[in-house]
Design a protein around this motif. Structure first.
Motif, PDB file in Angstrom:
ATOM      1  N   CYS A  12       0.818  -1.227   0.000  1.00 47.35           N
ATOM      2  CA  CYS A  12       0.000   0.000   0.000  1.00 47.35           C
ATOM      3  C   CYS A  12       0.846   1.269   0.000  1.00 47.35           C
ATOM      4  O   CYS A  12       0.399   2.316  -0.480  1.00 47.35           O
ATOM      5  CB  CYS A  12      -0.938  -0.009   1.208  1.00 47.35           C
ATOM      6  SG  CYS A  12      -2.109  -1.378   1.199  1.00 47.35           S
ATOM      7  N   TYR A  72      -7.093  -3.675   3.145  1.00 51.11           N
ATOM      8  CA  TYR A  72      -6.422  -2.592   2.422  1.00 51.11           C
ATOM      9  C   TYR A  72      -5.519  -3.140   1.322  1.00 51.11           C
ATOM     10  O   TYR A  72      -5.395  -2.541   0.241  1.00 51.11           O
ATOM     11  CB  TYR A  72      -5.604  -1.736   3.393  1.00 51.11           C
ATOM     12  CG  TYR A  72      -6.430  -0.754   4.186  1.00 51.11           C
ATOM     13  CD1 TYR A  72      -6.965   0.385   3.569  1.00 51.11           C
ATOM     14  CD2 TYR A  72      -6.660  -0.940   5.541  1.00 51.11           C
ATOM     15  CE1 TYR A  72      -7.722   1.300   4.290  1.00 51.11           C
ATOM     16  CE2 TYR A  72      -7.427  -0.035   6.273  1.00 51.11           C
ATOM     17  CZ  TYR A  72      -7.950   1.087   5.647  1.00 51.11           C
ATOM     18  OH  TYR A  72      -8.710   1.977   6.351  1.00 51.11           O
ATOM     19  N   MET A 109      -7.624  -4.076  -1.699  1.00 50.85           N
ATOM     20  CA  MET A 109      -8.062  -2.869  -2.416  1.00 50.85           C
ATOM     21  C   MET A 109      -6.919  -2.277  -3.238  1.00 50.85           C
ATOM     22  O   MET A 109      -7.131  -1.813  -4.373  1.00 50.85           O
ATOM     23  CB  MET A 109      -8.604  -1.834  -1.424  1.00 50.85           C
ATOM     24  CG  MET A 109      -9.967  -2.195  -0.846  1.00 50.85           C
ATOM     25  SD  MET A 109     -10.724  -0.845   0.097  1.00 50.85           S
ATOM     26  CE  MET A 109      -9.646  -0.758   1.527  1.00 50.85           C
ATOM     27  N   SER A 110      -5.712  -2.301  -2.685  1.00 47.55           N
ATOM     28  CA  SER A 110      -4.552  -1.778  -3.421  1.00 47.55           C
ATOM     29  C   SER A 110      -4.216  -2.654  -4.620  1.00 47.55           C
ATOM     30  O   SER A 110      -3.870  -2.144  -5.693  1.00 47.55           O
ATOM     31  CB  SER A 110      -3.335  -1.684  -2.485  1.00 47.55           C
ATOM     32  OG  SER A 110      -3.552  -0.742  -1.469  1.00 47.55           O
ATOM     33  N   MET A 117      -6.282  -4.515  -6.325  1.00 48.25           N
ATOM     34  CA  MET A 117      -7.327  -4.350  -7.359  1.00 48.25           C
ATOM     35  C   MET A 117      -7.111  -3.086  -8.191  1.00 48.25           C
ATOM     36  O   MET A 117      -7.597  -2.990  -9.323  1.00 48.25           O
ATOM     37  CB  MET A 117      -8.705  -4.315  -6.705  1.00 48.25           C
ATOM     38  CG  MET A 117      -9.112  -5.619  -6.020  1.00 48.25           C
ATOM     39  SD  MET A 117      -9.053  -7.047  -7.123  1.00 48.25           S
ATOM     40  CE  MET A 117     -10.392  -6.646  -8.247  1.00 48.25           C
ATOM     41  N   LYS A 118      -6.387  -2.121  -7.646  1.00 47.54           N
ATOM     42  CA  LYS A 118      -6.122  -0.882  -8.381  1.00 47.54           C
ATOM     43  C   LYS A 118      -4.998  -1.039  -9.397  1.00 47.54           C
ATOM     44  O   LYS A 118      -4.820  -0.174 -10.260  1.00 47.54           O
ATOM     45  CB  LYS A 118      -5.778   0.246  -7.400  1.00 47.54           C
ATOM     46  CG  LYS A 118      -6.940   0.672  -6.516  1.00 47.54           C
ATOM     47  CD  LYS A 118      -6.511   1.746  -5.535  1.00 47.54           C
ATOM     48  CE  LYS A 118      -7.655   2.139  -4.604  1.00 47.54           C
ATOM     49  NZ  LYS A 118      -7.208   3.153  -3.594  1.00 47.54           N
ATOM     50  N   ILE A 119      -4.215  -2.122  -9.271  1.00 50.54           N
ATOM     51  CA  ILE A 119      -3.129  -2.363 -10.220  1.00 50.54           C
ATOM     52  C   ILE A 119      -3.729  -2.778 -11.562  1.00 50.54           C
ATOM     53  O   ILE A 119      -4.541  -3.693 -11.629  1.00 50.54           O
ATOM     54  CB  ILE A 119      -2.172  -3.462  -9.689  1.00 50.54           C
ATOM     55  CG1 ILE A 119      -1.564  -3.024  -8.344  1.00 50.54           C
ATOM     56  CG2 ILE A 119      -1.069  -3.751 -10.700  1.00 50.54           C
ATOM     57  CD1 ILE A 119      -0.726  -4.092  -7.678  1.00 50.54           C
ATOM     58  N   THR A 120      -3.315  -2.116 -12.625  1.00 41.57           N
ATOM     59  CA  THR A 120      -3.947  -2.333 -13.931  1.00 41.57           C
ATOM     60  C   THR A 120      -3.497  -3.629 -14.610  1.00 41.57           C
ATOM     61  O   THR A 120      -4.314  -4.345 -15.187  1.00 41.57           O
ATOM     62  CB  THR A 120      -3.643  -1.141 -14.859  1.00 41.57           C
ATOM     63  OG1 THR A 120      -2.217  -0.942 -14.920  1.00 41.57           O
ATOM     64  CG2 THR A 120      -4.314   0.128 -14.347  1.00 41.57           C
ATOM     65  N   ARG A 136      -0.672  -7.484 -10.588  1.00 37.69           N
ATOM     66  CA  ARG A 136      -1.564  -7.996  -9.541  1.00 37.69           C
ATOM     67  C   ARG A 136      -1.081  -9.353  -9.030  1.00 37.69           C
ATOM     68  O   ARG A 136      -1.115  -9.615  -7.829  1.00 37.69           O
ATOM     69  CB  ARG A 136      -2.986  -8.109 -10.080  1.00 37.69           C
ATOM     70  CG  ARG A 136      -3.711  -6.786 -10.204  1.00 37.69           C
ATOM     71  CD  ARG A 136      -5.216  -6.984 -10.348  1.00 37.69           C
ATOM     72  NE  ARG A 136      -5.543  -7.733 -11.561  1.00 37.69           N
ATOM     73  CZ  ARG A 136      -5.801  -7.178 -12.724  1.00 37.69           C
ATOM     74  NH1 ARG A 136      -5.757  -5.861 -12.863  1.00 37.69           N
ATOM     75  NH2 ARG A 136      -6.105  -7.934 -13.777  1.00 37.69           N
TER      76      ARG A 136
END
Length: 312
Positions: free
Chosen positions: A128, A221, A224-225, A227-230, A235
């Protein structure tokens, strides 16, 4: 036993262990001995590898080496006595020996619970807040977190030890288990155990529920972090850095909770005893494998060590 005014004070206990399986005692002895040897070998080997390879001198491996040390002490608190009792006619342990065994077992188990939480925070910071990781997870903070884990567990175990010495045992002295565990001792006590049960409930809340809650928040957390990786590769790499710890945490908590819920009445069925073997002996053996098998850094460190050995 020593005589009192109207009671007989118990000074030793009989550990039944696995004596109700006489036909497979030799097999059980061989299996448990092999597991114990592998546990010592793999955990001590991991500690030495981390110590020798400078590439592994990072917060994650500092915590991992302490986890291996805890696992060695944890399994050694119960396994040697269990193994020595296999072929003894009188499988006894003194009250003091029983107290010492439980003290070491409890201290190491609670330390592992706290260390798992520290490792979860380490993984949270790495994923994170990767840019701040080096500054946040400083050597000073890592040492403080590890020492805090040991001291918190030590203080909790001392409180349990003091409570244990307040108990009196004047009736049956047979423990239907392979080591001295608190639920089995409480059922044999002649005195009121309400405050001991209350103490255990408080400690279970602090070291069990609160630590587990912090770990779950950390992983919330982390998910969630991730899942933000494209990119799918990114990921996957982020998830792999947490998979080992998440597996170890799941095994540790699910097995511990299951065994203590099933034996909370103080009884110990055959299934409970074998389940206890899983979290007291098998899990310490599995932990170094869980953290090493799919770990590229550990594999690279082993290759570097092999090259050094060949050159020597």
């Amino acid at each position: 036993m020593t005589g009192g005014v109207n009671t007989t004070e118990i000074t030793y206990f009989i550990l039944l262990g696995f004596s109700d399986f006489p036909r497979i005692l030799a097999v059980l002895f061989a299996v448990f001995l092999l597991i114990y040897i592998l546990t010592l070998t793999w955990n001590l080997g991991l500690i030495i590898l981390i110590r020798m390879d400078s590439h592994l001198h990072t917060p994650m491996y500092f915590f991992l080496s302490n986890l291996s040390f805890i696992d060695v002490c944890y399994v050694t608190s119960t396994a040697p006595k269990m193994l020595s009792n296999f072929f003894q006619e009188q499988q006894t342990i003194t009250f003091v020996g029983c107290a010492v065994q439980y003290f070491v077992f409890s201290t190491m188990g609670l330390s592992e619970s706290c260390l798992m939480t520290a490792m979860a925070y380490d993984r949270y910071t790495a994923i994170c807040n990767p840019l701040l990781y080096s500054s946040v997870m400083s050597p000073k903070l890592c040492i403080q977190m590890v020492l805090g884990s040991y001291l918190a567990a030590l203080s909790a175990s001392i409180s349990q030890l003091c409570a244990m010495f307040q108990l009196h045992f004047c009736g049956p002295n047979v423990i239907n288990h392979f080591f001295c565990d608190m639920p089995q001792l409480l059922i044999l006590s002649c005195t009121d155990t309400f405050f001991v049960h209350l103490l255990i409930a408080i400690l279970a809340t602090i070291f069990g529920m609160i630590n587990a809650f912090i770990i779950m928040i950390s992983y919330g957390y982390i998910v969630m972090s991730i899942m933000k990786i494209t990119s799918a590769k990114g990921r996957s790499k982020a998830f792999n850095t947490c998979a080992s710890h998440l597996t170890a945490v799941s095994l540790f908590y699910t097995s511990s909770v299951f065994v203590y819920l099933s034996s909370s009445s103080g009884g110990s069925s055959s299934f409970d005893r074998f389940a206890s073997v899983f979290y007291t002996v098998v899990i310490p053996m599995l932990n170094p494998l869980i953290y090493s098998l799919r770990n590229k850094e550990i594999k690279d460190a082993l290759k570097r060590l092999q090259k050094k050995t060949w050159y020597c």
